[in-house]
Design an enzyme around this catalytic site. Structure first.
Site, short mmCIF file in Angstrom:
data_model
loop_
_atom_site.label_atom_id
_atom_site.label_comp_id
_atom_site.label_asym_id
_atom_site.label_seq_id
_atom_site.Cartn_x
_atom_site.Cartn_y
_atom_site.Cartn_z
N SER A 603 0.84 -1.18 0.00
CA SER A 603 0.00 0.00 0.00
C SER A 603 0.89 1.25 0.00
CB SER A 603 -0.96 -0.04 1.19
OG SER A 603 -1.99 0.88 1.03
N ASP A 691 -9.51 -3.52 -6.06
CA ASP A 691 -9.01 -2.62 -5.03
C ASP A 691 -9.52 -1.21 -5.31
OD1 ASP A 691 -7.56 -1.18 -3.16
OD2 ASP A 691 -5.67 -2.20 -3.58
N HIS A 723 -8.40 -4.53 -1.63
CA HIS A 723 -7.14 -3.97 -1.11
C HIS A 723 -6.43 -4.92 -0.16
CE1 HIS A 723 -4.35 -0.74 -0.40
NE2 HIS A 723 -4.54 -0.80 0.90
#
Length: 753
Positions: A603, A691, A723
């Site tokens: 991320s 995502d 995600h």
């Protein structure tokens, strides 16, 4: 854009998740035609001009998610990755088997009392997801959780929600809400079956076990139900995926009749609803990256008007915890950073209906600001207040006894002590306001997660459960320590390390005498801290001689609010140079060599991975980037994309400010891939098609550009996930085994392992 550390923190819950799947790893289907060469995405240049600078983007066409040509390219990337890593199939199966064999697959949590029931979660061997259940409390003074064997279905068990049944027929499943009415008669829950974080909310009658007709679509996670079970409060998102509205739903009525009770027009703010622990208040909380505001409503007047606690002030964050204080009665504990960078705690009156916002100047300081201690949370109970604090880069729990407090005198908090210098402690499930015991969980890199009950009257600590690791795990076989690197500007950056004692050779000073293979993890954003945690899957690396290290770089919160401020906005490059400094420290002190080190992050940590690959490719043999935010400038320039405006306070607004544009352009990984990247380390990017936080297109474009420049880059994309990656514990273990096998291969440990 990333607003959390889903992938990073999911590792801490590797073992806890639970539709049925085979209990051995099965390889994904391989296309009949084996690729003969790496996919080469077409170059279809488009120009993007801002502040007099033009960037030519060859791969922006990959953003067209519904285009069959884009899907075909992504499938070709998956096929190429499978082909390139086919030799690792036996190792993946072995690592998967190790994770499975070490995990108590049929298990249950320590029951937590709420009202007239003990609630718990259990898992069953062969099933992907947990089962939520309860048993009745035997009497009003029964505060000792029932002792239940892992495989036992206790007499009188009532099944509340079997996630396996709810997930049947879906490739992906996520539970986003699970909230009970005060009498235990109703359950509100929300599920997502695609990975795009659009949840469907339902209400279940726990007397009949049937769902009511109420169905609320397209909700954000976090729906709550009032204690009387009559009203549900939930939030919905705008076109940019920002939760901005809160609705009131009357149970038993159509969702079309729901009433909008709050709407936030400022695109920087997220909005959500909650319920205070004592059940008295419904709370609406809204916040940007540096400003927040709270609203309250008595839960027994659910059709009434919410009232603001403190009117928002730009740059001031605060959270509100209703409490009952001696000599004062009902009050509010407010944790804020107005003139207190590491936050202080004050006590204030509950705003009266129609009286307008309270004046912060009228609040009494009860826990003063401390530049060396970050106050992170406050939880109020009938007889005690519990603080989450961070000192010396370590999360701790501190307790304040309300009995005997003197008005006007700052509170004295007693920190709970643990034996290990590197550990994490936090509140566990404590749903009851008037509880005689405090439930806490603790862990470290070598100690499995342990649940304690602490008698609030005597301080006696009882171990209720320690995560069982099968196969004869002995914490004494492993070691952990803290190192300190020196950053470019002289700042000392902590590094946490864990290894198997007999697999790593140390010198007399306690550092590496014989360089070992090492996996260096980093994140560094949103003031999120990478704290010590135990992981069963990690043992498969440690037992093969890999040292696992965490670089606690600036941008995180390990060293307090200042640590965060020094790694965001115009200081963001510190995050990247800190990580490189940690890598160089580990090489310089003999722990490892560049040829034996892999960098890992996800991320916002994936942005870190892309940045360090550009800054110091010579320092790493491999880079593992999960759902990586690697096309940061393109995304932050487009306010129509999910979360862009919300993120401007974290990264800056390059659309409006040419200096921010130039600064972000200087580090955005995608834009800074050189024409010749043949000297780059091996790179594996892992992402998901659905995502909504870091769009799949970012790693897809990044890998296309890296490969065109000669870098050895692979892309693995989950076509039915979001995600946080795949759902279900066995599927997650397969994913971890895939990444571990790749890491071991890069480190030269794949053969004979």
């Amino acid at each position: 854009m990333p607003d959390d550390v889903t992938r990073a923190l999911s590792a801490a819950a590797d073992e806890t998740a639970a539709p049925a799947t085979p209990t051995t790893a099965e390889p994904r289907p391989v296309p009949a035609a084996v690729p003969v060469s790496a996919p080469a995405a077409d170059r279809r240049p488009v120009e993007r001009t801002h502040h007099g600078h033009t960037f030519v983007d060859d791969y922006e066409w990959l953003r067209a998610k519904e285009d069959p040509e884009v899907i075909a390219h992504l499938e070709a990337e998956n096929a190429w990755t499978r082909d390139r890593l086919a030799h690792l199939a036996p190792l993946r199966e072995q690592v998967f088997a190790e994770i499975k064999d070490r995990t108590l697959e049929t298990d249950l949590s320590v029951p937590a009392r709420q009202g007239a029931y003990w609630y718990y979660v259990r898992t069953v061997e062969g099933q992907q997801y947990p089962i939520h259940a309860r048993v009745p409390v035997t009497g009003p003074d029964d505060w000792t959780p029932p002792s239940l064997a892992p495989g036992e279905v206790p007499a009188g068990e009532q099944l509340l929600l079997d996630q396996n049944a709810a997930a049947a027929g879906h490739d992906f499943f996520s539970l986003g809400s699970f909230a009970l009415s005060g009498d235990g008669g109703r359950l509100v829950y929300a599920v997502d079956t695609t990975g795009d974080e659009r949840y469907t909310v339902r209400v279940r009658d726990l007397i009949t076990g049937e769902d009511l007709p109420d169905v609320i679509e397209e909700a954000f996670p976090g729906a709550v139900i009032t204690p009387d079970g009559r009203h549900v409060f939930y939030s919905t998102v705008d076109e940019a995926w920002r939760p901005y509205r809160v609705w009131r739903h009357v149970v038993g009525t159509p969702a079309a009749d729901d009433v909008l009770v709050f709407e936030e027009p400022d695109e920087r703010f997220w909005v959500g609803a909650g319920l205070s622990r004592d059940g008295r208040f419904v709370q609406i909380e809204l916040g940007s990256k540096n400003t927040s505001e709270s609203w309250l409503l008595e839960s027994d007047d659910a059709a009434g008007e919410f009232r603001v606690v403190w009117e928002r002030r730009e740059g001031v964050e605060y959270t509100v915890e209703p409490a009952v204080l001696p000599g004062r009665g009902q009050a509010l504990l407010i944790l804020h950073d107005d003139g207190a960078q590491n936050f202080e705690l004050v006590a204030a009156d509950v705003p009266a209906a129609g009286a307008g916002p309270a004046d912060p100047a009228d609040a009494a300081v009860v826990v003063p600001h401390d530049p060396d201690v970050r106050l992170e949370s406050v939880d109020a109970f009938a007889t005690h207040v519990v603080l989450g604090v961070r000192r010396d880069a370590t999360p701790r729990v501190a307790v304040v006894a309300l009995d005997g407090l003197v008005p006007g005198v700052p509170w004295t908090a007693r920190e709970l002590e643990f034996d290990e210098p590197l550990h994490s402690a936090a509140l566990a499930a404590n749903p009851e306001f008037a509880t005689p015991a405090l439930r806490v969980h603790g862990t470290s890199f070598v100690t499995p997660t342990t649940v304690y009950d602490i008698d609030l009257a005597t301080g006696e600590r009882v171990v209720r459960k320690r995560q069982e690791v099968l196969g004869g795990y002995d914490p004494g076989d492993y070691a952990q320590s803290r190192e300190w690197a020196t950053a470019e500007d002289g700042t000392r950056v902590p590094i946490s390390l864990v290894w198997k004692r007999d697999a790593v050779t140390l010198d007399a000073a306690g550092t590496g005498a014989d360089p070992a293979p090492l996996l260096l993890y980093g994140y560094g954003a949103y003031e999120i801290s990478m704290d010590p945690y135990f992981s069963v899957p990690r043992l498969s690396l440690l037992d093969r001689g890999v040292v696992f290290a965490v670089a606690h770089v600036r941008g995180g919160g390990e060293m307090g609010r200042t640590w965060y401020e020094q790694g965001r906005l115009e200081h963001k490059r510190n995050t990247f140079t800190d990580f490189v400094a940690c890598a160089r420290h580990l090489v310089g002190t003999g722990w490892t060599t560049p040829e034996r080190m892999v960098a890992d992050g996800g991320s916002a940590g994936g942005l870190l991975m892309g940045a360090v690959a550009n800054l110091a490719p010579e320092m790493f043999a491999g880079v593992l980037a999960g759902v990586p935010f690697v096309d940061a400038l393109t995304s932050i320039l487009d306010p129509s994309l999910p979360l862009t405006v919300v993120e401007w306070e974290e990264w800056g607004n390059p659309l409006a400010d040419p200096e921010v544009y130039a600064y972000m352009r200087s580090y955005s990984p995608y834009e800074n891939v050189p024409d010749d990247a043949s000297h780059y380390p091996r790179i594996l990017a892992v992402t998901s098609l659905h995502d909504t936080r870091v769009l799949y297109v970012e790693p897809a474009k990044w890998v296309a550009r890296l490969r065109a420049a000669g870098a050895p880059a692979l892309l693995k994309i989950e076509m039915s996930a979001g995600h946080g990656g795949v759902s279900g514990r066995y599927a997650r273990w397969e994913e971890i085994a895939f990444e571990h096998a790749w890491t071991l291969d890069v480190l030269g440990l794949a053969d004979g392992s």
